[in-house]
Scaffold this motif. Structure first.
Motif, PDB file in Angstrom:
ATOM      1  N   THR A 143      -2.968  12.058   9.389  1.00 13.02           N
ATOM      2  CA  THR A 143      -1.969  11.625   8.410  1.00 13.02           C
ATOM      3  C   THR A 143      -1.990  12.493   7.156  1.00 13.02           C
ATOM      4  OG1 THR A 143      -3.399  10.018   7.244  1.00 13.02           O
ATOM      5  CG2 THR A 143      -2.226   9.244   9.213  1.00 13.02           C
ATOM      6  N   THR A 144      -3.095  13.200   6.925  1.00 13.42           N
ATOM      7  CA  THR A 144      -3.186  14.044   5.724  1.00 13.42           C
ATOM      8  C   THR A 144      -2.408  15.345   5.877  1.00 13.42           C
ATOM      9  OG1 THR A 144      -5.244  15.154   6.422  1.00 13.42           O
ATOM     10  CG2 THR A 144      -5.461  13.084   5.197  1.00 13.42           C
ATOM     11  N   ALA A 145      -1.811  15.568   7.060  1.00 14.34           N
ATOM     12  CA  ALA A 145      -0.938  16.732   7.233  1.00 14.34           C
ATOM     13  C   ALA A 145       0.346  16.557   6.440  1.00 14.34           C
ATOM     14  CB  ALA A 145      -0.632  16.951   8.712  1.00 14.34           C
ATOM     15  N   SER A 146       0.677  15.311   6.119  1.00 15.23           N
ATOM     16  CA  SER A 146       1.867  15.025   5.312  1.00 15.23           C
ATOM     17  C   SER A 146       1.486  14.913   3.848  1.00 15.23           C
ATOM     18  CB  SER A 146       2.513  13.710   5.775  1.00 15.23           C
ATOM     19  OG  SER A 146       2.995  13.839   7.102  1.00 15.23           O
ATOM     20  N   ALA A 147       2.417  15.269   2.977  1.00 13.46           N
ATOM     21  CA  ALA A 147       2.157  15.209   1.541  1.00 13.46           C
ATOM     22  C   ALA A 147       1.908  13.766   1.109  1.00 13.46           C
ATOM     23  CB  ALA A 147       3.346  15.780   0.770  1.00 13.46           C
ATOM     24  N   PRO A 148       0.972  13.545   0.199  1.00 13.90           N
ATOM     25  CA  PRO A 148       0.696  12.183  -0.275  1.00 13.90           C
ATOM     26  C   PRO A 148       1.949  11.469  -0.773  1.00 13.90           C
ATOM     27  CG  PRO A 148      -1.007  13.675  -1.048  1.00 13.90           C
ATOM     28  CD  PRO A 148       0.062  14.524  -0.417  1.00 13.90           C
ATOM     29  N   GLU A 149       2.817  12.212  -1.467  1.00 12.47           N
ATOM     30  CA  GLU A 149       4.045  11.596  -1.977  1.00 12.47           C
ATOM     31  C   GLU A 149       4.967  11.170  -0.834  1.00 12.47           C
ATOM     32  OE1 GLU A 149       2.487  14.606  -4.927  1.00 12.47           O
ATOM     33  OE2 GLU A 149       2.916  14.575  -2.774  1.00 12.47           O
ATOM     34  N   SER A 150       5.015  11.979   0.224  1.00 17.66           N
ATOM     35  CA  SER A 150       5.843  11.636   1.381  1.00 17.66           C
ATOM     36  C   SER A 150       5.294  10.403   2.089  1.00 17.66           C
ATOM     37  CB  SER A 150       5.903  12.809   2.359  1.00 17.66           C
ATOM     38  OG  SER A 150       6.564  13.916   1.780  1.00 17.66           O
ATOM     39  N   VAL A 151       3.973  10.369   2.255  1.00 13.41           N
ATOM     40  CA  VAL A 151       3.339   9.217   2.901  1.00 13.41           C
ATOM     41  C   VAL A 151       3.629   7.944   2.118  1.00 13.41           C
ATOM     42  CG1 VAL A 151       1.124   8.148   3.481  1.00 13.41           C
ATOM     43  CG2 VAL A 151       1.520  10.560   4.003  1.00 13.41           C
ATOM     44  N   ALA A 152       3.476   8.026   0.800  1.00 15.07           N
ATOM     45  CA  ALA A 152       3.711   6.851  -0.046  1.00 15.07           C
ATOM     46  C   ALA A 152       5.142   6.362   0.077  1.00 15.07           C
ATOM     47  CB  ALA A 152       3.385   7.177  -1.505  1.00 15.07           C
ATOM     48  N   GLN A 153       6.100   7.279   0.079  1.00 11.64           N
ATOM     49  CA  GLN A 153       7.505   6.877   0.157  1.00 11.64           C
ATOM     50  C   GLN A 153       7.870   6.343   1.541  1.00 11.64           C
ATOM     51  OE1 GLN A 153       9.626   6.480  -2.408  1.00 11.64           O
ATOM     52  NE2 GLN A 153       7.752   6.921  -3.543  1.00 11.64           N
ATOM     53  N   ILE A 154       7.252   6.893   2.586  1.00 10.58           N
ATOM     54  CA  ILE A 154       7.482   6.371   3.932  1.00 10.58           C
ATOM     55  C   ILE A 154       6.994   4.927   4.025  1.00 10.58           C
ATOM     56  CG2 ILE A 154       6.731   6.544   6.347  1.00 10.58           C
ATOM     57  CD1 ILE A 154       6.749   9.643   5.896  1.00 10.58           C
ATOM     58  N   ARG A 171       0.822  -1.209   0.000  1.00 10.61           N
ATOM     59  CA  ARG A 171       0.000   0.000   0.000  1.00 10.61           C
ATOM     60  C   ARG A 171       0.855   1.258   0.000  1.00 10.61           C
ATOM     61  NH1 ARG A 171      -1.505   0.321   4.487  1.00 10.61           N
ATOM     62  NH2 ARG A 171      -1.037  -1.680   5.458  1.00 10.61           N
ATOM     63  N   SER A 172       0.329   2.288  -0.662  1.00  2.00           N
ATOM     64  CA  SER A 172       0.978   3.595  -0.637  1.00  2.00           C
ATOM     65  C   SER A 172       0.168   4.574   0.206  1.00  2.00           C
ATOM     66  CB  SER A 172       1.121   4.142  -2.067  1.00  2.00           C
ATOM     67  OG  SER A 172      -0.153   4.351  -2.650  1.00  2.00           O
ATOM     68  N   LYS A 173      -0.930   4.076   0.798  1.00  4.86           N
ATOM     69  CA  LYS A 173      -1.789   4.910   1.638  1.00  4.86           C
ATOM     70  C   LYS A 173      -2.004   4.192   2.968  1.00  4.86           C
ATOM     71  CE  LYS A 173      -3.965   6.598  -2.570  1.00  4.86           C
ATOM     72  NZ  LYS A 173      -5.204   6.739  -3.383  1.00  4.86           N
ATOM     73  N   PRO A 174      -1.983   4.933   4.078  1.00  2.00           N
ATOM     74  CA  PRO A 174      -2.028   4.294   5.389  1.00  2.00           C
ATOM     75  C   PRO A 174      -3.371   3.631   5.711  1.00  2.00           C
ATOM     76  CG  PRO A 174      -2.017   6.683   5.604  1.00  2.00           C
ATOM     77  CD  PRO A 174      -1.791   6.395   4.162  1.00  2.00           C
ATOM     78  N   LEU A 175      -3.281   2.598   6.531  1.00  2.00           N
ATOM     79  CA  LEU A 175      -4.452   1.867   7.000  1.00  2.00           C
ATOM     80  C   LEU A 175      -4.542   2.010   8.512  1.00  2.00           C
ATOM     81  CD1 LEU A 175      -6.783  -0.178   6.836  1.00  2.00           C
ATOM     82  CD2 LEU A 175      -5.051  -2.006   6.858  1.00  2.00           C
ATOM     83  N   VAL A 176      -5.684   2.506   8.976  1.00  2.00           N
ATOM     84  CA  VAL A 176      -5.950   2.662  10.401  1.00  2.00           C
ATOM     85  C   VAL A 176      -6.989   1.628  10.803  1.00  2.00           C
ATOM     86  CG1 VAL A 176      -6.704   4.220  12.236  1.00  2.00           C
ATOM     87  CG2 VAL A 176      -5.517   5.148  10.228  1.00  2.00           C
ATOM     88  N   ALA A 177      -6.650   0.754  11.744  1.00  7.48           N
ATOM     89  CA  ALA A 177      -7.607  -0.230  12.245  1.00  7.48           C
ATOM     90  C   ALA A 177      -8.381   0.386  13.403  1.00  7.48           C
ATOM     91  CB  ALA A 177      -6.891  -1.490  12.700  1.00  7.48           C
TER      92      ALA A 177
END
Length: 273
Positions: free
Chosen positions: A192-203, A89-95
């Motif tokens: 989590t949307t405070a971070s750039a989508p590209e940064s989140v994906a790379q993290i 995944r490139s987008k976070p998952l919150v349970a």
């Protein structure tokens, strides 16, 4: 095809909420649920307007794992078990865990990036009592997310890990009161949307690559162990005992257990040589 009675999916702004909805079966995963989860996570990755996913459930249980009668269905091409356990995944998952998560249900939690849980929620890995092992990631991820001894105790004894303790150990990010878990999960998802989508994906990709060697070995070991257990007498007896709601034949009875424990109080018990 997604069955709306089994998996509910809705987009709320940048959040995709995926809800397990089989409460009469404690949200046990059947083939329809696996198919629905596969479709939901495919949508998450393919829609640029969506930036984070919240996985929730209806009813008193988060998820009781695989349906031992119907099975969970085949592994999917993208997600593996349950359509999501091994998905990249490139987008976070919150349970959002507002009830017990057993076996595969806990393994769903272990697959998440962030966890919000009710103070009354708890987690178990009871597969050993059914002649199985945690094959949806528990064997490798539980010791990685928790202190090893805690994970081993869970796997060998089926003991519960209460959410408050899981929070103390770092597995749960945030605790919430019963009934308030979904809102708390949305708050964390929005954070989590405070971070750039590209940064989140790379993290997330970076973490995936860092963990890849251990995960690759862990999945291979899990597969080998499952192959051994697949036709075992223990697995057959464990499944039968679960369906028949009885204690497995190998389990030590209450009277024998009591006698063994009482023996520790007898100072005259001779030691074996």
């Amino acid at each position: 095809m997604t069955d709306p009675a089994v998996v509910q999916v809705r987009a709320v702004g940048p959040i995709l909420q995926v809800t397990l909805d089989r409460p009469h079966k404690r949200n046990a995963v059947d083939p329809a649920m696996t198919s629905g989860l596969e479709a939901a996570f495919t949508r998450l990755e393919s829609d640029p307007a969506l930036r984070v996913c919240v996985l929730a459930a209806t009813g008193d249980y988060f998820c009781a794992g695989s349906d031992l009668v119907l099975g969970a269905g085949p592994h999917t091409a993208e997600g593996g078990q349950y359509g999501m356990i091994r998905r990249s995944r490139s987008k976070p998952l919150v349970a959002a865990v507002d009830g017990p998560a057993l076996g595969g249900g806990f393994e769903m939690v272990l697959a998440a990036d962030l966890v919000v849980a009710s103070r009354t929620a708890w987690f178990t890995l009871p597969e050993g009592a059914r002649g199985r092992l945690p094959a949806a990631g528990g064997l490798l991820r539980a010791p990685a997310r928790l202190p090893r001894n805690v994970a081993v105790e869970m796997m060998l004894t089926g003991t519960r890990l209460e959410a408050v303790r899981a929070h103390e150990l770092g597995l749960v990010n945030r605790l919430a009161e019963p009934g308030e878990v979904l809102r708390a999960a949305y708050e964390l998802a929005l954070a989590t949307t405070a971070s750039a989508p590209e940064s989140v994906a790379q993290i997330l990709r970076g973490l995936e690559r860092t963990e890849e060697p251990a995960e690759k070995l862990g999945w291979a070991v899990t597969s080998d162990a499952m192959a051994v257990l697949l036709g075992s007498a223990g697995r057959t007896e464990g499944t039968a005992a679960f369906v028949e709601r009885r204690t497995p034949a190998w389990a030590i009875g209450a009277e024998e257990r009591s006698a063994i424990l009482d023996a520790t109080d007898d100072p005259h018990t001779p030691a074996e040589r």
